[in-house]
Design an enzyme around this catalytic site. Structure first.
Site, PDB file in Angstrom:
ATOM      1  N   LYS A 138     -51.761 -47.814 -52.120  1.00 42.44           N
ATOM      2  CA  LYS A 138     -51.541 -46.379 -51.925  1.00 42.44           C
ATOM      3  C   LYS A 138     -50.953 -46.097 -50.544  1.00 42.44           C
ATOM      4  CE  LYS A 138     -51.454 -41.985 -52.505  1.00 42.44           C
ATOM      5  NZ  LYS A 138     -52.593 -41.123 -52.831  1.00 42.44           N
ATOM      6  N   LYS A 154     -52.786 -37.495 -42.837  1.00 45.88           N
ATOM      7  CA  LYS A 154     -53.968 -38.359 -42.918  1.00 45.88           C
ATOM      8  C   LYS A 154     -53.608 -39.711 -43.520  1.00 45.88           C
ATOM      9  CE  LYS A 154     -56.370 -38.260 -46.493  1.00 45.88           C
ATOM     10  NZ  LYS A 154     -56.516 -39.000 -47.783  1.00 45.88           N
TER      11      LYS A 154
END
Length: 300
Positions: A179, A247
């Site tokens: 990811k 983030k």
């Protein structure tokens, strides 16, 4: 996985009914599963219950008796609190339950959760997703899964209700590494599409027409397919917010440090996203990286 209540159905606890989590949980209800949903915002829980889900008053309430527990939360502190904290998933889950964390968090957190869960006889998969709000709504997510092969096989019917690309990519934490790679590629493409728009417009070329051509050639990509018109129109309604991508780029740069590799373009994209937040664009869609590129060229 425990015996189904009805053939092909399992009892699922879904924690985190946000932009992504809500449509995902609703797809699981539509697939015939019994789904108990919990979110800190009671309004979200009520919305889920109105669409056929079961309202839970707490994490403990959602998790008790569940075969599968899914968490879809913003970052690792929230996952740690929900999973490891008092009244959390590991305190409340039945022995043999399967915890699937579909949040995007640090690989080391996923590994630590798997280790803690082993002592509670709870199985764990890290299964972050790609596809944004549109992919969640269309049940067309790409799901990258880390953990044991047998647990992945048991969870496949759940994943297939949520996504079209479902791949076991390795041991615990591997899903989060993939990811991170996904997010650095997506961020880089947004940056380059933004530069292409600025270049064409500054040169007197119609950017929409130009991007239509690019989308039909070697430069074709999903971002051009899905976002070129909204970017040219400067429509940045969030499907995936700058704040969250910022983030995620921190996760990618931390993973690079852990792996002792240099990712210079990733570092640049991370700084552009940090600039977008500093400019006050954190709540906008990540395609709003265009606003940063415009600012750098004096064309804001």
């Amino acid at each position: 996985m425990a015996a189904a209540r009805e053939e092909g159905s399992v009892k699922i606890a879904f924690i985190g009914l946000g932009i992504m989590g809500m449509p995902m949980a609703k797809h699981l209800v539509a697939a015939g599963h019994t789904v108990s949903g919990y979110n800190r915002s009671r309004a979200k829980v009520d919305e889920f219950a109105a669409d056929g889900g079961t309202a839970a008053a707490s994490v403990t309430d959602a998790v008790q008796g569940a075969d599968v527990v899914i968490t879809m939360l913003p970052n690792h502190p929230e996952v740690e609190e929900v999973v490891l904290g008092q009244g959390g998933v590991l305190e409340s889950a039945e022995p043999g339950a399967l915890l699937i964390d579909m949040s995007t968090i640090r690989p080391e957190t996923s590994i630590a959760i798997a280790e803690a869960a082993r002592d509670k006889n709870v199985r764990v998969l890290d299964a972050p997703v790609s596809g944004g709000e549109a992919g969640a709504k269309q049940a067309a997510l790409s799901i990258m899964v880390g953990g044991e092969e047998a647990d992945f096989a048991a969870a496949r019917p759940v994943f297939e209700a949520l996504g079209k690309t479902v791949v076991h990519v390795g041991p615990h934490g591997a899903g989060q590494v993939v990811k991170a790679a996904n997010q650095l590629v997506v961020g880089g493409i947004y940056g380059l599409v933004s530069e292409a728009i600025v270049l064409m417009e500054a040169s007197g070329v119609d950017a929409k027409t130009g991007l239509d051509v690019l989308a039909g050639g070697l430069a074709a990509n999903r971002i051009l397919d899905l976002k070129r018109e909204s970017m040219v129109a400067r429509q940045f309604q969030p499907g995936f917010r700058i704040d969250l991508h910022h983030k995620d780029m921190g996760i990618a740069t931390d993973a690079a440090r852990q792996a002792d590799v240099a990712l210079p373009m990733t570092g640049l994209v991370a700084q552009l996203l940090a600039a977008a937040r500093a400019m006050g664009h954190g709540s906008l869609d990540h395609s709003a990286l265009l606003k940063v590129v415009e600012q750098l060229s004096g064309r804001a």
